[in-house]
Design an enzyme around this catalytic site. Structure first.
Site, PDB file in Angstrom:
ATOM      1  N   ASN A 274      -5.242  -9.744  -7.882  1.00 45.16           N
ATOM      2  CA  ASN A 274      -5.381 -10.447  -6.611  1.00 45.16           C
ATOM      3  C   ASN A 274      -6.683 -11.235  -6.492  1.00 45.16           C
ATOM      4  O   ASN A 274      -6.793 -12.104  -5.639  1.00 45.16           O
ATOM      5  CB  ASN A 274      -5.263  -9.459  -5.450  1.00 45.16           C
ATOM      6  CG  ASN A 274      -6.082  -8.213  -5.662  1.00 45.16           C
ATOM      7  OD1 ASN A 274      -5.847  -7.467  -6.623  1.00 45.16           O
ATOM      8  ND2 ASN A 274      -7.058  -7.987  -4.816  1.00 45.16           N
TER       9      ASN A 274
ATOM     10  N   THR B   5       0.854  -1.195   0.000  1.00 41.32           N
ATOM     11  CA  THR B   5       0.000   0.000   0.000  1.00 41.32           C
ATOM     12  C   THR B   5       0.886   1.240   0.000  1.00 41.32           C
ATOM     13  O   THR B   5       0.673   2.173  -0.788  1.00 41.32           O
ATOM     14  CB  THR B   5      -0.937  -0.009   1.229  1.00 41.32           C
ATOM     15  OG1 THR B   5      -1.781  -1.160   1.153  1.00 41.32           O
ATOM     16  CG2 THR B   5      -1.786   1.250   1.281  1.00 41.32           C
TER      17      THR B   5
ATOM     18  N   CYS C 230     -15.902  -9.257  -0.418  1.00 43.20           N
ATOM     19  CA  CYS C 230     -14.676  -8.450  -0.456  1.00 43.20           C
ATOM     20  C   CYS C 230     -14.767  -7.228   0.436  1.00 43.20           C
ATOM     21  O   CYS C 230     -13.905  -6.969   1.258  1.00 43.20           O
ATOM     22  CB  CYS C 230     -14.375  -8.011  -1.882  1.00 43.20           C
ATOM     23  SG  CYS C 230     -13.449  -9.262  -2.748  1.00 43.20           S
TER      24      CYS C 230
HETATM   25  C1  PLP Z   1      -2.261  -7.238  -0.752  1.00 46.72           C
HETATM   26  C2  PLP Z   1      -2.106  -6.343  -1.915  1.00 46.72           C
HETATM   27  C3  PLP Z   1      -1.711  -5.003  -1.767  1.00 46.72           C
HETATM   28  C4  PLP Z   1      -1.514  -4.375  -0.414  1.00 46.72           C
HETATM   29  O1  PLP Z   1      -0.335  -4.810   0.185  1.00 46.72           O
HETATM   30  P1  PLP Z   1      -0.070  -4.497   1.746  1.00 46.72           P
HETATM   31  O2  PLP Z   1       1.362  -4.889   1.931  1.00 46.72           O
HETATM   32  O3  PLP Z   1      -1.006  -5.383   2.484  1.00 46.72           O
HETATM   33  O4  PLP Z   1      -0.297  -3.064   1.959  1.00 46.72           O
HETATM   34  C5  PLP Z   1      -1.562  -4.252  -2.902  1.00 46.72           C
HETATM   35  N1  PLP Z   1      -1.776  -4.760  -4.123  1.00 46.72           N
HETATM   36  C6  PLP Z   1      -2.145  -6.034  -4.315  1.00 46.72           C
HETATM   37  C7  PLP Z   1      -2.366  -6.544  -5.697  1.00 46.72           C
HETATM   38  C8  PLP Z   1      -2.335  -6.863  -3.216  1.00 46.72           C
HETATM   39  O5  PLP Z   1      -2.732  -8.113  -3.416  1.00 46.72           O
END
Ligand code: PLP
Length: 403
Positions: free
Chosen positions: A152, A73, A327
């Site tokens: 994701n 993030t 979600c």
């Molecule tokens: C989980 C995820 C994030 C966020 O990552 P964090 O380390 O939890 O902040 C961003 N992009 C994708 C595609 C993710 O799957």
């Protein structure tokens, strides 16, 4: 008994080998990596630099191009806001896609309020962007393209090398959120012509709260406006005392992934394909969401028509999965990713994301397949719609009357 874990796109279990590598950095090697005057600092710095090399090696980068963050993030925020601010005089237009993670979409929305213009490219039915549409969206004001490596929810892999080529030709920077891809499929920032790339440890059997941003140093040398001011750590791009144990864990997770990827991805693909084959052999009216060809080996996302989403989830409560309706679990909003693929609310609500991982077994695959088949079959026995379809009635031609 806790449910069987099939939600490895949400987070992964820490690999015990990663934990072992991290432990000494909580205790005897507790130094601050920025302490230049004594051995405590030096050994922490050495561990941080080793991690930088391990991450760089996995993605074909140079260790100097790795900036540590608190996770993806933050990496996404730093990449996108950092470019928007640094290159504001060059232009104010950003291109991204409708199926991006919220960490990208919400960052772009924030920038729109600050005067940036953002194009949210739609995706095709298979979940991939249309490269001609991307070409058509670029203007002389475009400073950044941000398209994820792999999604994701549906595991669909974007044509990253082609996007990199287009970006380079047009002199636009290219950021990719590669959280779901790094450590799972080969990623190479040179071959893919990527300028900025986000990773996070907890999606690859590392700890939560640590990640990295790859920032290209040569052709072009990418500059970013820091989003965190302070001691000028990480070449001034991200101030803050480094999370040494977390960084060691991220590095170790990368080294393990690099060593084991060929074998592991083949094993997971085999299990994923077995799950799919077993479901499709017994159940009709099941649909795969997103491209099967351009897909992570450990992802399966399927919709089960003529069952009610909530009942399905309750029926499989001994399996930890995500669904296209849970979600944003507070509301019953169907997944915006599945809607972008063209799914109706019904099919989005009955979708299940199976995210396989390193610690899943063949026996678990068979358990999940059996359970899914039993629950879907039972729910359909209660479904008047399914009964009508089986009787050969075309539901689209039925004149429904409201009472
Ligand atoms: C989980 C995820 C994030 C966020 O990552 P964090 O380390 O939890 O902040 C961003 N992009 C994708 C595609 C993710 O799957």
């Amino acid at each position: 008994m806790k449910p069987i874990y099939f939600d490895n796109h949400a987070t992964t279990q820490l690999d015990p080998r990663v934990l072992q590598a991290m432990l000494p950095y909580f205790t005897e090697h507790f130094g601050n990596a920025a302490s230049r005057n004594h051995a405590y600092g030096w050994e922490a710095e050495e561990a941080v630099e080793k991690s930088r090399r391990q991450i760089a090696s996995l993605i074909g980068a140079n260790a100097k191009e790795i900036v540590f963050t608190s996770g993806a993030t933050e990496s996404n925020n730093l990449a996108i806001k950092g470019v928007a601010e640094m290159y504001a005089e060059k232009g104010n237009h950003i291109i991204t896609a409708a199926t991006e993670h919220k960490a990208v979409l919400d960052t772009c929305k924030h920038l729109e309020k600050k005067g940036c213009r953002v194009t949210y490219l739609p995706v095709m039915g298979d979940g991939r962007i249309d490269l001609d549409m991307l070409r058509g969206a670029i203007t002389d004001q475009t400073i950044l393209i941000s398209i994820m490596y792999a999604n994701n929810e549906i595991g669909v892999v974007q044509p990253v090398a082609e996007i990199g080529k287009i970006a380079k030709e047009r002199g636009v920077l290219f950021h990719t959120d590669a959280v779901q891809a790094v450590g799972k499929i080969p990623v190479n920032v040179i071959a893919d012509q990527v300028d900025l790339l986000s990773v996070t440890a907890h999606k690859m059997y590392g700890p939560k709260g640590v990640g990295a941003l790859y920032v290209r140093r040569k052709s072009p040398r990418v500059q970013l406006t820091a989003q965190m001011d302070g001691g000028g750590h990480e070449r001034g791009m991200r101030s803050g005392t480094l999370n040494v144990p977390g960084i060691v864990g991220l590095g170790e997770a990368c080294a393990i992934a690099q060593a084991e990827m060929p074998e592991e991805s083949q094993r997971l693909r085999g299990m994923r394909d077995r799950l799919r084959a077993r479901l499709e052999a017994t159940l009709d009216e099941v649909f795969i969401n997103g491209s099967m060809e351009h897909r992570l080996p450990h992802n399966l996302n399927m919709s089960f028509a003529y069952v009610e989403g909530e009942s399905l989830l309750m029926g499989i409560d001994d399996i930890a999965v995500s669904s296209g309706s849970a979600c944003t679990s507070a509301t019953l909003e169907p997944s915006y990713v599945l809607k972008a693929l063209g799914l109706g609310d019904d099919m989005a609500h009955t979708s299940i994301r199976f995210g396989l991982g390193r610690f899943n077994t063949e026996a678990e695959i068979d358990y999940v397949a059996d359970k899914m088949i039993a629950v879907v079959t039972k729910l359909r026995e209660l479904s008047p719609l399914y009964e009508m379809v089986k009787e050969g009635i075309d539901l689209s031609k039925v004149q429904w009357t409201a009472h």
